[in-house]
Design a protein around this motif. Structure first.
Motif, PDB file in Angstrom:
ATOM      1  N   LEU A 139       0.828  -1.213   0.000  1.00 32.78           N
ATOM      2  CA  LEU A 139       0.000   0.000   0.000  1.00 32.78           C
ATOM      3  C   LEU A 139       0.861   1.261   0.000  1.00 32.78           C
ATOM      4  N   ALA A 140       2.076   1.122   0.520  1.00 29.62           N
ATOM      5  CA  ALA A 140       2.969   2.268   0.627  1.00 29.62           C
ATOM      6  C   ALA A 140       3.312   2.874  -0.732  1.00 29.62           C
ATOM      7  N   PHE A 141       3.152   2.101  -1.788  1.00 32.38           N
ATOM      8  CA  PHE A 141       3.471   2.614  -3.129  1.00 32.38           C
ATOM      9  C   PHE A 141       2.370   3.508  -3.699  1.00 32.38           C
ATOM     10  N   PHE A 142       1.161   3.364  -3.153  1.00 25.41           N
ATOM     11  CA  PHE A 142       0.033   4.097  -3.721  1.00 25.41           C
ATOM     12  C   PHE A 142       0.175   5.614  -3.668  1.00 25.41           C
ATOM     13  N   PRO A 143       0.585   6.188  -2.527  1.00 25.47           N
ATOM     14  CA  PRO A 143       0.698   7.653  -2.504  1.00 25.47           C
ATOM     15  C   PRO A 143       1.638   8.193  -3.585  1.00 25.47           C
ATOM     16  N   ALA A 144       2.776   7.531  -3.754  1.00 21.77           N
ATOM     17  CA  ALA A 144       3.729   8.011  -4.763  1.00 21.77           C
ATOM     18  C   ALA A 144       3.158   7.854  -6.165  1.00 21.77           C
ATOM     19  N   ALA A 145       2.516   6.701  -6.407  1.00 17.30           N
ATOM     20  CA  ALA A 145       1.937   6.463  -7.731  1.00 17.30           C
ATOM     21  C   ALA A 145       0.826   7.473  -8.016  1.00 17.30           C
ATOM     22  N   LEU A 163      -2.965  11.328   1.154  1.00 19.03           N
ATOM     23  CA  LEU A 163      -3.254   9.897   0.989  1.00 19.03           C
ATOM     24  C   LEU A 163      -2.348   9.062   1.889  1.00 19.03           C
ATOM     25  N   ALA A 164      -1.068   9.439   1.911  1.00 20.82           N
ATOM     26  CA  ALA A 164      -0.121   8.707   2.760  1.00 20.82           C
ATOM     27  C   ALA A 164      -0.424   8.933   4.241  1.00 20.82           C
ATOM     28  N   LEU A 165      -0.666  10.188   4.592  1.00 18.13           N
ATOM     29  CA  LEU A 165      -0.843  10.546   6.000  1.00 18.13           C
ATOM     30  C   LEU A 165      -2.144  10.005   6.591  1.00 18.13           C
ATOM     31  N   ARG A 166      -3.232  10.183   5.846  1.00 22.44           N
ATOM     32  CA  ARG A 166      -4.550   9.970   6.450  1.00 22.44           C
ATOM     33  C   ARG A 166      -5.214   8.654   6.062  1.00 22.44           C
ATOM     34  N   LEU A 167      -4.652   7.998   5.012  1.00 21.32           N
ATOM     35  CA  LEU A 167      -5.283   6.740   4.600  1.00 21.32           C
ATOM     36  C   LEU A 167      -4.310   5.562   4.693  1.00 21.32           C
ATOM     37  N   VAL A 168      -3.201   5.685   3.979  1.00 18.34           N
ATOM     38  CA  VAL A 168      -2.303   4.530   3.880  1.00 18.34           C
ATOM     39  C   VAL A 168      -1.669   4.182   5.224  1.00 18.34           C
ATOM     40  N   ALA A 169      -1.081   5.176   5.897  1.00 21.07           N
ATOM     41  CA  ALA A 169      -0.409   4.890   7.178  1.00 21.07           C
ATOM     42  C   ALA A 169      -1.382   4.295   8.200  1.00 21.07           C
ATOM     43  N   PRO A 170      -2.545   4.907   8.447  1.00 18.85           N
ATOM     44  CA  PRO A 170      -3.457   4.319   9.435  1.00 18.85           C
ATOM     45  C   PRO A 170      -3.974   2.937   9.031  1.00 18.85           C
ATOM     46  N   LEU A 171      -4.363   2.803   7.763  1.00 24.05           N
ATOM     47  CA  LEU A 171      -4.938   1.527   7.317  1.00 24.05           C
ATOM     48  C   LEU A 171      -3.901   0.404   7.395  1.00 24.05           C
ATOM     49  N   MET A 172      -2.728   0.700   6.889  1.00 22.52           N
ATOM     50  CA  MET A 172      -1.676  -0.316   6.871  1.00 22.52           C
ATOM     51  C   MET A 172      -1.294  -0.720   8.295  1.00 22.52           C
ATOM     52  N   HIS A 217       7.147  -4.327  15.425  1.00 24.16           N
ATOM     53  CA  HIS A 217       6.179  -3.924  14.396  1.00 24.16           C
ATOM     54  C   HIS A 217       6.539  -2.573  13.800  1.00 24.16           C
ATOM     55  N   ALA A 218       7.098  -1.698  14.650  1.00 22.43           N
ATOM     56  CA  ALA A 218       7.461  -0.358  14.171  1.00 22.43           C
ATOM     57  C   ALA A 218       8.506  -0.448  13.069  1.00 22.43           C
ATOM     58  N   VAL A 219       9.471  -1.329  13.230  1.00 24.18           N
ATOM     59  CA  VAL A 219      10.514  -1.469  12.199  1.00 24.18           C
ATOM     60  C   VAL A 219       9.878  -1.835  10.859  1.00 24.18           C
ATOM     61  N   ALA A 220       8.934  -2.754  10.895  1.00 22.48           N
ATOM     62  CA  ALA A 220       8.287  -3.184   9.646  1.00 22.48           C
ATOM     63  C   ALA A 220       7.445  -2.065   9.052  1.00 22.48           C
ATOM     64  N   ALA A 221       6.591  -1.480   9.881  1.00 20.42           N
ATOM     65  CA  ALA A 221       5.662  -0.458   9.373  1.00 20.42           C
ATOM     66  C   ALA A 221       6.415   0.804   8.955  1.00 20.42           C
ATOM     67  N   VAL A 222       7.370   1.209   9.772  1.00 21.94           N
ATOM     68  CA  VAL A 222       8.120   2.428   9.463  1.00 21.94           C
ATOM     69  C   VAL A 222       8.931   2.256   8.180  1.00 21.94           C
ATOM     70  N   SER A 223       9.496   1.088   7.991  1.00 22.14           N
ATOM     71  CA  SER A 223      10.260   0.831   6.760  1.00 22.14           C
ATOM     72  C   SER A 223       9.390   1.074   5.541  1.00 22.14           C
ATOM     73  N   ALA A 224       8.156   0.563   5.614  1.00 22.35           N
ATOM     74  CA  ALA A 224       7.247   0.743   4.477  1.00 22.35           C
ATOM     75  C   ALA A 224       6.909   2.217   4.276  1.00 22.35           C
ATOM     76  N   MET A 225       6.636   2.941   5.378  1.00 15.51           N
ATOM     77  CA  MET A 225       6.236   4.346   5.227  1.00 15.51           C
ATOM     78  C   MET A 225       7.414   5.245   4.878  1.00 15.51           C
ATOM     79  N   LEU A 226       8.611   4.894   5.328  1.00 14.15           N
ATOM     80  CA  LEU A 226       9.801   5.650   4.918  1.00 14.15           C
ATOM     81  C   LEU A 226       9.979   5.538   3.404  1.00 14.15           C
ATOM     82  N   LEU A 227       9.804   4.339   2.914  1.00 12.80           N
ATOM     83  CA  LEU A 227       9.899   4.112   1.471  1.00 12.80           C
ATOM     84  C   LEU A 227       8.822   4.914   0.745  1.00 12.80           C
ATOM     85  N   SER A 228       7.620   4.879   1.331  1.00 13.33           N
ATOM     86  CA  SER A 228       6.510   5.623   0.733  1.00 13.33           C
ATOM     87  C   SER A 228       6.836   7.103   0.661  1.00 13.33           C
ATOM     88  N   GLY A 229       7.370   7.642   1.756  1.00 15.13           N
ATOM     89  CA  GLY A 229       7.732   9.053   1.797  1.00 15.13           C
ATOM     90  C   GLY A 229       8.823   9.397   0.809  1.00 15.13           C
TER      91      GLY A 229
END
Lengths: 319, 239
Positions: B26-32, B51-60, B99-111
């Motif tokens: 899902l982290a790829f969606f904001p950039a796309a 999209l990243a802040l209010r949808l992808v990060a919370p949902l993921m 869990h933070a390492v996993a989730a943050v890695s995805a959102m860092l990439l997204s950012g």
């Protein structure tokens, strides 16, 4: 009902009660568990799992207190001395057995190298040496039970709690598990085994704790408990050359309450005084010229004791 | 030591779950999304950012974190940790770290991808290459902590409850009254990352607080739920 308990008390319950809302889990249970193997018996809903969970601190007693080697539960000290294999069949499924047990070894306070070594040792001990690096999700029920036992033993606890360790095991796996448990008892540990499978418990130990509807019905040696259940006369079976002739003599004994012919060479009778009958039978057989080839007591066993205690738990033994 | 063991184990398990990777995608969606709209002249950050802040990060985070944590309480596998000689609170902290390492890695990439999309389709902003990922990092850490806490407190329906709470703080409250945005994790994530809070540049006419304030709010969101969950779990029966 408390025949003599041998040895130092390792686990002590002092008037422990546990309610889950309106449901009673345990009621005023007081007992002392010594070293050795103890069979924890009771029908479904008797409170066996609650009994074990109170020792591990998973649940807190509503009243009363539990101590392990004199220390209150739960505490770091008691966790170091208790090994627990719960009845759940789920693990950290994504991990291999080696990874799972190593992680728990580290969580028990071991450094990395020691944790890896102990994990391998205990997995070998339970017979999983060939499947160490397979994911737990691929394991059979028997392998899962052994993995549970391995994680319970890795810190060499003094008290081992096994909740239904035989569940789902085939006969060969059960025999292996019984052997493992016997070895633990021989090493001087206190092993409490909760089980429905009375035959297996009987091969492991004669020391039992019987729970029924949350109450402690009996604790101690199964034969001593049997001796105290006066309201159920003892059944005795005799295989002999002339059962009818011997039966005519047995019927004359005041302690014999009933008698039947189970086979052409076998008579079964019930008596309130089994020891008196055992003493009298040789004389009776000699006087009547009857050759006795076998003498057994079909209900001086765990199944019968369990059945007598749980089908009519009121009153118990006559003082 | 035990906290790190729990964290390591949690991360290892997360990386071996196919659902983790599916959710991380899902982290790829904001950039796309941002790149597509940016190419049309709408601005990659005004579309991809919210999209990243209010949808992808919370949902993921809700699905990736609250679900497994709740499941561990519901199926009682957490008892394997809780019968070791260290406090239950350390288990929750360890789970949050892992869990933070996993989730943050995805959102860092997204950012990072969003910043790149912005640079390719709009104004090149070197500072945003650092700010955006760091802002998403801070928001995601707070989201993970909240998800772990809710997973432990409400193990029967952890994902639904977490999404419900986030819908309230991230959606309903800011919509009802602008000043309620101060309670929104995504809002403070937007302050730190420099991303717009409103979709397509809308919402938020009030002045943004200093970055230090947003950092402090996210720190409270990180610590408070875990502290509350630790207190409750410490005395709660497991079975």
């Amino acid at each position: 009902m408390n025949p003599t308990v041998q040895g130092e008390a390792v686990v002590e319950f002092a008037a422990v009660s546990k309610w889950y809302g309106p449901v009673l889990g345990l009621r005023e249970v007081s007992l002392a568990v010594p070293r050795g193997i103890i069979g924890l018996l009771g029908p479904n809903g008797a409170g066996k799992s609650t009994f074990l969970k109170v020792i591990t601190g998973e649940v807190r007693p509503s009243r009363g207190a539990v101590r392990v080697f004199g220390a209150p539960v739960p505490s770091r000290e008691t966790f170091r001395r208790i090994g627990y294999a719960p009845e759940i069949e789920v693990f950290f499924e994504e991990l291999t057995a080696r990874e799972f047990v190593t992680a728990l070894a580290e969580a028990s306070g071991m450094d990395g190298a020691t944790a890896r070594r102990r994990a391998e040792e205990t997995l070998h001990e339970v017979g999983l040496e060939k499947a160490l690096d397979r994911r737990v999700s691929t394991y059979s029920k028997g392998m899962r039970q052994r993995t549970k036992l391995a994680q319970a033993l890795l810190h060499d606890p003094d008290v081992v709690l096994l909740d239904e360790p035989m569940t789902g095991l085939d006969p060969l796996a059960r025999a292996h598990m019984v052997e493992l448990i016997q070895r633990l008892g021989a090493r001087g540990k206190a092993v409490i085994v909760s089980s429905h499978i009375l035959d297996e418990v009987e091969t492991m130990t004669s020391q039992i704790v019987v729970l029924y509807k949350g109450q402690l019905l009996a604790q101690g040696d199964v034969h001593a408990i049997r001796g105290m259940i006066d309201r159920h006369p003892h059944r005795v079976a005799l295989t002999c050359s002339d059962p009818r002739r011997l039966a005519s003599a047995l019927v004359a004994m005041p302690s014999v309450t009933s008698l039947r012919f189970a086979a052409h060479d076998r008579v079964e009778f019930e008596t309130r005084d089994p020891d008196g009958c055992y003493a009298a039978i040789p004389r009776l057989a000699l006087d009547h010229g009857v050759k006795v080839t076998a003498l057994t007591s079909p209900d001086d066993n765990l199944s019968a004791v369990f059945h007598y205690l749980t089908t009519d738990p009121r009153g118990g033994a006559t003082p | 030591m035990s906290t790190l063991t729990v964290a390591r184990t949690t991360l290892l398990r997360a990386t071996r779950r196919p659902s983790t990777w599916a959710l991380a995608a899902l982290a790829f969606f904001p950039a796309a999304f941002g790149a597509a709209f940016g190419a049309q002249g709408y601005g990659a950050l005004t579309t991809g950012g919210p999209l990243a802040l209010r949808l992808v990060a919370p949902l993921m985070t809700a699905a990736m974190v609250a679900g497994p944590v709740g499941e561990s309480f519901e199926n009682r596998t957490v008892v394997y940790w809780f019968t070791r000689p260290f406090p239950r609170a350390q288990v929750l902290v360890g789970e949050a770290l892992g869990h933070a390492v996993a989730a943050v890695s995805a959102m860092l990439l997204s950012g990072a991808l969003l910043a790149v999309a912005n640079a390719l389709t709009g104004t090149a902003d070197l500072a945003s290459l650092a700010r955006i990922p760091l802002g998403l990092f801070a928001e995601t850490v707070a989201l993970v902590s909240l998800a772990v806490a809710l997973g432990a407190l409400v193990p029967k329906h952890p994902v639904l409850v977490t999404l419900g709470v986030l819908l309230f703080t991230e959606g309903a409250l800011p919509t009802a009254w602008e000043k309620f945005s101060y309670l929104s994790l995504a809002y403070h994530g937007s302050v730190l990352s420099g991303l717009p809070f409103g979709f397509m540049g809308g919402e938020t006419v009030m002045s943004a607080p200093p970055a230090a304030v947003s950092l402090a709010v996210l720190a409270v969101y990180t610590v408070a739920p875990l502290a509350l969950a630790s207190l409750v779990v410490n005395d709660r029966d497991l079975g």
